[in-house]
Write a protein that holds these residues in place. Sequence first.
Motif, PDB file in Angstrom:
ATOM      1  N   ARG A 148       0.840  -1.208   0.000  1.00 28.46           N
ATOM      2  CA  ARG A 148       0.000   0.000   0.000  1.00 28.46           C
ATOM      3  C   ARG A 148       0.876   1.260   0.000  1.00 28.46           C
ATOM      4  NH1 ARG A 148      -5.292  -1.269   1.085  1.00 28.46           N
ATOM      5  NH2 ARG A 148      -5.649  -3.265   2.136  1.00 28.46           N
ATOM      6  N   GLN A 149       1.890   1.238   0.828  1.00 26.96           N
ATOM      7  CA  GLN A 149       2.773   2.403   0.905  1.00 26.96           C
ATOM      8  C   GLN A 149       3.532   2.604  -0.402  1.00 26.96           C
ATOM      9  OE1 GLN A 149       5.282   1.826   4.353  1.00 26.96           O
ATOM     10  NE2 GLN A 149       3.573   1.881   5.789  1.00 26.96           N
ATOM     11  N   LEU A 175       2.501   1.808  -3.402  1.00 25.50           N
ATOM     12  CA  LEU A 175       1.573   2.355  -4.391  1.00 25.50           C
ATOM     13  C   LEU A 175       1.435   3.860  -4.219  1.00 25.50           C
ATOM     14  CD1 LEU A 175      -1.209  -0.405  -4.385  1.00 25.50           C
ATOM     15  CD2 LEU A 175       0.249   0.221  -6.321  1.00 25.50           C
ATOM     16  N   GLU A 176       1.338   4.312  -2.983  1.00 19.33           N
ATOM     17  CA  GLU A 176       1.221   5.751  -2.726  1.00 19.33           C
ATOM     18  C   GLU A 176       2.495   6.499  -3.105  1.00 19.33           C
ATOM     19  OE1 GLU A 176       0.151   6.309   1.328  1.00 19.33           O
ATOM     20  OE2 GLU A 176      -1.764   5.230   1.160  1.00 19.33           O
ATOM     21  N   ALA A 177       3.654   5.908  -2.741  1.00 18.20           N
ATOM     22  CA  ALA A 177       4.925   6.603  -2.975  1.00 18.20           C
ATOM     23  C   ALA A 177       5.297   6.643  -4.452  1.00 18.20           C
ATOM     24  CB  ALA A 177       6.034   5.921  -2.175  1.00 18.20           C
ATOM     25  N   GLY A 210       3.195   6.488  -7.077  1.00 19.88           N
ATOM     26  CA  GLY A 210       2.200   7.106  -7.946  1.00 19.88           C
ATOM     27  C   GLY A 210       1.576   6.124  -8.914  1.00 19.88           C
ATOM     28  N   ASP A 242      -0.965   3.390 -10.241  1.00 19.56           N
ATOM     29  CA  ASP A 242      -2.361   3.162  -9.892  1.00 19.56           C
ATOM     30  C   ASP A 242      -2.647   1.700  -9.559  1.00 19.56           C
ATOM     31  OD1 ASP A 242      -2.039   2.114 -12.394  1.00 19.56           O
ATOM     32  OD2 ASP A 242      -3.711   3.171 -13.325  1.00 19.56           O
TER      33      ASP A 242
END
Length: 388
Positions: free
Chosen positions: A211-212, A214-216, A218, A220
């Motif tokens: 999850r982290q 994916l956020e870091a 960018g 999708d």
Amino acid sequence: RREQLWRRAFGTMIARPEGEAATAEHALRLGADIEATRLLDLGLRQMSAALAADDRTLPTVYGVHLGADSLDLWIAPADRNPPAPWQEYDNGQVWRLTSAALDGMATADFADVLAPYPGLVSIGTNETGRILVDLEAAHGLIALHGPDDVRRAVLAAVAVELATNRWSDHMRITLVGFDEELALVAPDRIRVVRSLAEALPELEGRSEEVRQALEASGADSVLTGRCRGVFGEAWMPHYLIMAEPPAPEEAERLVALARTGQRMAAGYIVAGDTPGATWTWDVAADGRLRAGVLGFDVDAQLVPEPHYRAVVVLFRTAGRTEGVPYGDPDDPPPATPPGGETQPAVDIRLLGPIEIDAPEPLDESRRQICTEVLVYLATHSEGVHPTV
């Protein structure tokens, strides 16, 4: 083979397997389909590279059909614009690649391309080829119903193939309810634990890491990250294979972890009836497997306990350090290894001392010239001119 090569590089030849392990070795050699695995591995990496070059992402592949000379991907949603040399069928629901389309391509051409679908694993065969399913595409738990011994054989087959296939890169496989020795097949990939409670903290921690990432990054989705090669290690998958039904309180925690609604570089397949499972598969006593909503009905790929124990012995033998020194060419040849009807008519060994096992006795005065002729023929698979 890698283990054997390493031993030979230092002037020794590993101890040969015996008994059931020797039979397993011959069965693996006779049953191996090098061209099919090359088509699957190289084809998927080529597709990922081509889509990345067009700034497109990978499709969701829930099933694969691997035939004699073609590879079919069942994708959702349908897409009528596959990258060359792939072709679309059934209004874009199927992308097909023929083996001829890979002519001129080599694995080295895609050495830097991450394996896009490492969770693809064979569930069985039908009359036209092999069927594989992507464990990650479930976005939740897969429950396997059926008699305990057959169910365990299906799960062992999934574990062994995940641990040894060539169409994936780094991965982690946690096994629950299996013999600890199964980890010998791929100690860098497999971890065997005694209970689901022991495995859950690592699985939950890995899910949070993805999850982290994916956020870091960018990205999708995990597929986008793999396709574009960013944060490579972040998309390394972790699969759980459980040979025994989980306890109710552990099952609830596992279902909550697995049901993410999106791909999380993870897959979970457990034995028994588990409420909340996304997919349910059924295997019958005769080895027939029906994959529920996926619609697949196949002869299941099975590795029964005696077979995987033989494979474990095969790996243990390959790791023995008291290897057999290269012998004197005048030493008598070894006895033919066991194998019954699975044996080839003639077995020619070229690594180390040249050894030939054949069914009939031979006049010693002819052994040297016959050996030379057989080795020459065996190493010229394209044929030899009659004058030679």
